[in-house]
Design a protein around this motif. Structure first.
Motif, PDB file in Angstrom:
ATOM      1  N   ILE A 227       0.854  -1.192   0.000  1.00 53.58           N
ATOM      2  CA  ILE A 227       0.000   0.000   0.000  1.00 53.58           C
ATOM      3  C   ILE A 227       0.887   1.239   0.000  1.00 53.58           C
ATOM      4  O   ILE A 227       1.819   1.346   0.806  1.00 53.58           O
ATOM      5  CB  ILE A 227      -0.934   0.009   1.219  1.00 53.58           C
ATOM      6  CG1 ILE A 227      -1.865  -1.202   1.154  1.00 53.58           C
ATOM      7  CG2 ILE A 227      -1.739   1.298   1.292  1.00 53.58           C
ATOM      8  CD1 ILE A 227      -2.708  -1.393   2.390  1.00 53.58           C
ATOM      9  N   ALA A 228       0.606   2.172  -0.907  1.00 52.19           N
ATOM     10  CA  ALA A 228       1.325   3.437  -0.993  1.00 52.19           C
ATOM     11  C   ALA A 228       0.450   4.556  -0.450  1.00 52.19           C
ATOM     12  O   ALA A 228      -0.775   4.516  -0.557  1.00 52.19           O
ATOM     13  CB  ALA A 228       1.723   3.739  -2.431  1.00 52.19           C
ATOM     14  N   VAL A 229       1.089   5.561   0.124  1.00 51.38           N
ATOM     15  CA  VAL A 229       0.394   6.716   0.691  1.00 51.38           C
ATOM     16  C   VAL A 229       0.756   7.938  -0.137  1.00 51.38           C
ATOM     17  O   VAL A 229       1.936   8.296  -0.256  1.00 51.38           O
ATOM     18  CB  VAL A 229       0.789   6.934   2.169  1.00 51.38           C
ATOM     19  CG1 VAL A 229       0.105   8.176   2.721  1.00 51.38           C
ATOM     20  CG2 VAL A 229       0.406   5.707   2.997  1.00 51.38           C
ATOM     21  N   ASP A 230      -0.246   8.568  -0.731  1.00 50.88           N
ATOM     22  CA  ASP A 230      -0.014   9.779  -1.516  1.00 50.88           C
ATOM     23  C   ASP A 230       0.065  11.020  -0.645  1.00 50.88           C
ATOM     24  O   ASP A 230       0.840  11.938  -0.936  1.00 50.88           O
ATOM     25  CB  ASP A 230      -1.126   9.951  -2.554  1.00 50.88           C
ATOM     26  CG  ASP A 230      -1.002   8.941  -3.683  1.00 50.88           C
ATOM     27  OD1 ASP A 230      -0.082   8.090  -3.610  1.00 50.88           O
ATOM     28  OD2 ASP A 230      -1.803   8.986  -4.624  1.00 50.88           O
ATOM     29  N   GLU A 231      -0.745  11.069   0.412  1.00 50.20           N
ATOM     30  CA  GLU A 231      -0.731  12.240   1.296  1.00 50.20           C
ATOM     31  C   GLU A 231      -1.384  11.876   2.618  1.00 50.20           C
ATOM     32  O   GLU A 231      -2.337  11.100   2.674  1.00 50.20           O
ATOM     33  CB  GLU A 231      -1.473  13.424   0.663  1.00 50.20           C
ATOM     34  CG  GLU A 231      -1.389  14.706   1.478  1.00 50.20           C
ATOM     35  CD  GLU A 231      -2.198  15.835   0.875  1.00 50.20           C
ATOM     36  OE1 GLU A 231      -1.645  16.931   0.690  1.00 50.20           O
ATOM     37  OE2 GLU A 231      -3.390  15.621   0.593  1.00 50.20           O
TER      38      GLU A 231
END
Length: 319
Positions: A227-231
């Motif tokens: 899972i990636a976090v953009d902001e």
């Protein structure tokens, strides 16, 4: 965190429209030949049982093959498994087909938001505060998200809360309160209203630096699950209700001091201008009388309440 044991790789799957057409054609052929065999016009020759069994098996296989079709929307992925073993990931949108024995878990790769809090935590100075945040995240590895954690959505919520608590505990709420405790404020110590230190990063005025740090902390915790976090941005920040009133006193004091400085500066300019204007019009008075007049003017301008001063602008001088 556990090391990832699986990652996305292409699965055995292809165009579902072709598989659907072939399965339906086989089903129609098996049904048609079976009816023809059972309705044989010859009176003494019954149907061939072996052929009927083969046609029945063909029809069952065609029906079972239809269960292997599934559909994917854009930004969706299907994690394919065989009896628990990871086979691959299919990310092609549209109607798809794979071996019916394979189980499929659909994972969304769209941008999603997770609201956290408000949480009640202690800042770096030990003051209880309420803090909340919103995290914008997406799945970049569907296999990890589906197989590394039990529920990746629940995992996002718990790890985002952990990162937010860690951030709130690493900084003071305000730069002036880094060495302040609620007991000091409740005792009436106004010395905390001194000028804030420029070297201290605070939650209230951290700005984009805190956004980047919170994003990094949450992304680091969620990366093993694909899972990636953009902001990640703070949406709520306040003192806890039990100390909110006490913590507002230094801020109110600083605001009053700043306002009085502006009023005093303007009042001094007005008083000096008044004295110079009177002198230009021939009103004579000594330095003591001038100081008294300026003092009275300052009293009128600076006082919080209505004042009724006596303005002594000069002594009467006989000719």
């Amino acid at each position: 965190m556990t090391k990832p044991v699986v990652t996305d790789r292409p699965a055995f799957a292809f165009n579902g429209y072709f598989a659907l057409i072939v399965s339906l054609a086989a089903l129609l052929v098996a049904g048609g030949l079976g009816v023809r065999e059972l309705a044989s016009p010859l009176p003494f020759s019954g149907p061939d049982n072996g052929r009927i069994v083969l046609l029945a098996l063909l029809g069952v296989a065609a029906l079972y093959s239809l269960t292997g079709t599934y559909s994917l929307q854009p930004n969706e992925a299907a994690v394919v498994q065989l009896f628990g073993a990871y086979i691959g990931t299919d990310e092609t949108p549209g109607l798809r087909w794979t071996i019916p024995l394979f189980s499929r878990t659909v994972v969304s790769k769209r941008l999603q938001t997770q609201e956290v809090g408000p949480l009640k935590v202690n800042d770096r100075a030990g003051n209880p505060i309420e803090v909340g945040a919103v995290v914008v995240w997406r799945v970049f590895d569907a296999a990890r998200a589906a197989l590394q954690v039990d529920s990746y959505r629940h995992f996002v919520g718990s790890q985002a809360e952990t990162g937010l608590r860690h951030l709130a505990g690493s900084y003071p709420y305000d730069s002036w309160s880094s060495g302040t405790t609620p007991a000091t404020l409740a005792a009436g110590d106004e010395s905390v209203a001194a000028a804030p230190s420029a070297d201290i990063t605070a939650l209230r005025d951290g700005g984009e630096a805190l956004v980047e740090e919170l994003t990094h902390q949450v992304a680091q915790r969620l990366a093993p699950a694909g899972i990636a976090v953009d902001e990640a941005r703070l949406t709520h920040l306040a003192y806890a209700p039990e100390i909110a009133q006490a913590m507002l006193r230094p801020q109110q004091a600083a605001a009053v001091i700043a306002a009085r400085e502006i009023i005093a500066e303007g009042a001094v300019s007005i008083a000096i201008e008044a004295a110079n204007t009177l002198a230009k019009h021939g009103v004579s008075f000594d330095d003591q009388e001038k100081a008294r007049m300026i003092g009275n003017i300052l009293t009128v301008l600076v006082s919080d309440k209505d004042a009724s001063p006596v303005l002594n602008i000069g002594a009467h001088r006989p000719s």
